[in-house]
Every structure is written in structure tokens, then in C-alpha cells.
Design a protein around this motif. Sequence first.
Motif, short mmCIF file in Angstrom:
data_model
loop_
_atom_site.label_atom_id
_atom_site.label_comp_id
_atom_site.label_asym_id
_atom_site.label_seq_id
_atom_site.Cartn_x
_atom_site.Cartn_y
_atom_site.Cartn_z
N THR A 23 0.82 -1.21 0.00
CA THR A 23 0.00 0.00 0.00
C THR A 23 0.86 1.27 0.00
O THR A 23 0.38 2.34 -0.39
CB THR A 23 -0.93 0.02 1.22
N ARG B 143 3.39 4.05 -1.21
CA ARG B 143 3.74 4.55 -2.54
C ARG B 143 5.12 5.21 -2.57
O ARG B 143 5.64 5.54 -3.63
CB ARG B 143 2.68 5.56 -3.04
N THR C 113 12.05 1.59 -13.29
CA THR C 113 11.02 0.55 -13.16
C THR C 113 10.02 0.93 -12.07
O THR C 113 8.80 0.81 -12.26
CB THR C 113 11.66 -0.81 -12.84
N VAL D 223 9.41 3.95 -10.79
CA VAL D 223 8.68 5.15 -11.18
C VAL D 223 7.60 4.81 -12.19
O VAL D 223 6.46 5.27 -12.09
CB VAL D 223 9.64 6.22 -11.73
N ASP D 224 7.95 3.98 -13.18
CA ASP D 224 6.98 3.59 -14.20
C ASP D 224 5.82 2.80 -13.60
O ASP D 224 4.72 2.79 -14.16
CB ASP D 224 7.66 2.73 -15.29
N THR D 225 6.08 2.14 -12.47
CA THR D 225 5.03 1.35 -11.81
C THR D 225 4.17 2.20 -10.89
O THR D 225 3.19 1.71 -10.33
CB THR D 225 5.67 0.18 -11.03
N GLY D 226 4.55 3.48 -10.73
CA GLY D 226 3.73 4.39 -9.94
C GLY D 226 4.25 4.72 -8.56
O GLY D 226 3.54 5.35 -7.76
N PHE D 227 5.50 4.33 -8.26
CA PHE D 227 6.07 4.62 -6.95
C PHE D 227 6.91 5.89 -6.99
O PHE D 227 7.44 6.28 -8.03
CB PHE D 227 6.93 3.45 -6.46
N THR D 228 7.02 6.54 -5.84
CA THR D 228 7.90 7.69 -5.67
C THR D 228 9.16 7.18 -4.99
O THR D 228 9.10 6.52 -3.95
CB THR D 228 7.24 8.77 -4.81
#
Length: 224
Positions: free
Chosen positions: A48, A50, A70, A72-77
Motif C-alpha cells: 500500500t 507509494r 522501473t 517510477v513507471d510502476t507508480g512509486f515515488t
Amino acid sequence: MEQLIEVAAIDNDQMLLEGMATWLASVPDIRLTATARSVADFLSQTVTARIVLLDLNLEDFTDPVENVATLVDTGFTVIVITVVPDLSYILATTEAGAVAYVSKTANLTVLADVIRAVARGDSPLTIEHAFWLGRDNRPDRPELTPREHEVLVAYGRGMTVDAVGRQLGIAAGTVRTHLERAKQKYADVGRPIRHRGQYGERIREDALGRERLRGPGNHPPVGE
């Protein structure tokens, strides 16, 4: 009551992971809710958080820049942490999307402040990060188009013109055109490419080629 900030950490040092979890347990607004020893292991989990604390140099020898890209592209900071700063990778991971860099020698209070700033949507600049960014003495780099970049990297890695064309889904003649354009741009900034081996030298000097090449079904429009 302050909103709880969930973070994850990827580091091959299990002792560090456990120590960080213990320390953050005493911080009222931050919790370490997921850990992993590699990016692949992390992405195999359901998390959960990020915000990810990512060790710059993992022992599985994965590329630091690709790891950042990878995630960042997956939506993580991504906040990069490291004990041994590597200038080229610090610069390249910053360009790949890492929002902050924290040395493992920094006080853990500094890390907490960085996490809070990132959670607010900021890109905080630590003293160490500012120092290393200020030492960016890389040679002038030409502004390549995405397609020129892809062609240059593939060719510079030793692929033939025909093989590059097949991988990127373009004609061999188009590959040659992009190579000539890239070659001219390097000449324009005073870094001419005079022989085949120098294509590889340029991608190493400019930290290119750490991104995944796109396949034939996912490429820019013809003429890009």
C-alpha cells in the motif's frame, strides 16, 4: 492527528531493514510497511506504500537507473539511499525520476524530514544531493530524439544495422538515417564519432542505454 505516511524499503542489508523498521516505529507519522531485498521481490508483493526507499547499489547487481525507472513507471515515488555515493549513478538516477537522495551516513531524523517533504509532493534537496549535483562535469550532450537515442544505444551495444531495424520495427535505411543524425549532433557539440567503437563510448560517457528499449509494437511514429 497527523496523517500516517507509509513507506517501503528495498535494501539487501537485512539488519538495516530491521533497524529502520524499529526506529520508524517510534515516529508517530511514518511507518515502514513493506521491505524487500530486490526490486523484483518488491514488485511481487502487494503493498500500500507509494514511497520507496531504494538502496542505490543492490547486491543482485541490477542497474540502479533501471531500478529507479522501473519503480517510477510502476507508480512509486523513489528516494534513493546509499552509503557509498557514485556520482554517475546519482546523476543518472535523479534524471530517471528519483525525487530525493539521502546518504546512509545522515541522521535518521534527516530521512524522516525528507520522507515528510516527499509525501507533501516536494522534491527535497539534501546537502549531499546538492553537492553531488553541483559536481556534474559530464561533457556536453547533444539533444537526441527518442528514436535517435534508441538507435544509438542498440547500435552502440554491437547490434548490426539490420538487427536494430528488426528490434525497433523500422527499415535499415531509417536506422542509418538516425545514426547519421546522432553522429552529426555529437560532432556539433565537439565530440565527433569517427569509428564504430565510439558509438559505444558515447553511450557509456552519457549514461545512455540504461532504459529498456521499446519493442516493435511500441515505438514513435515514423519520422520521429
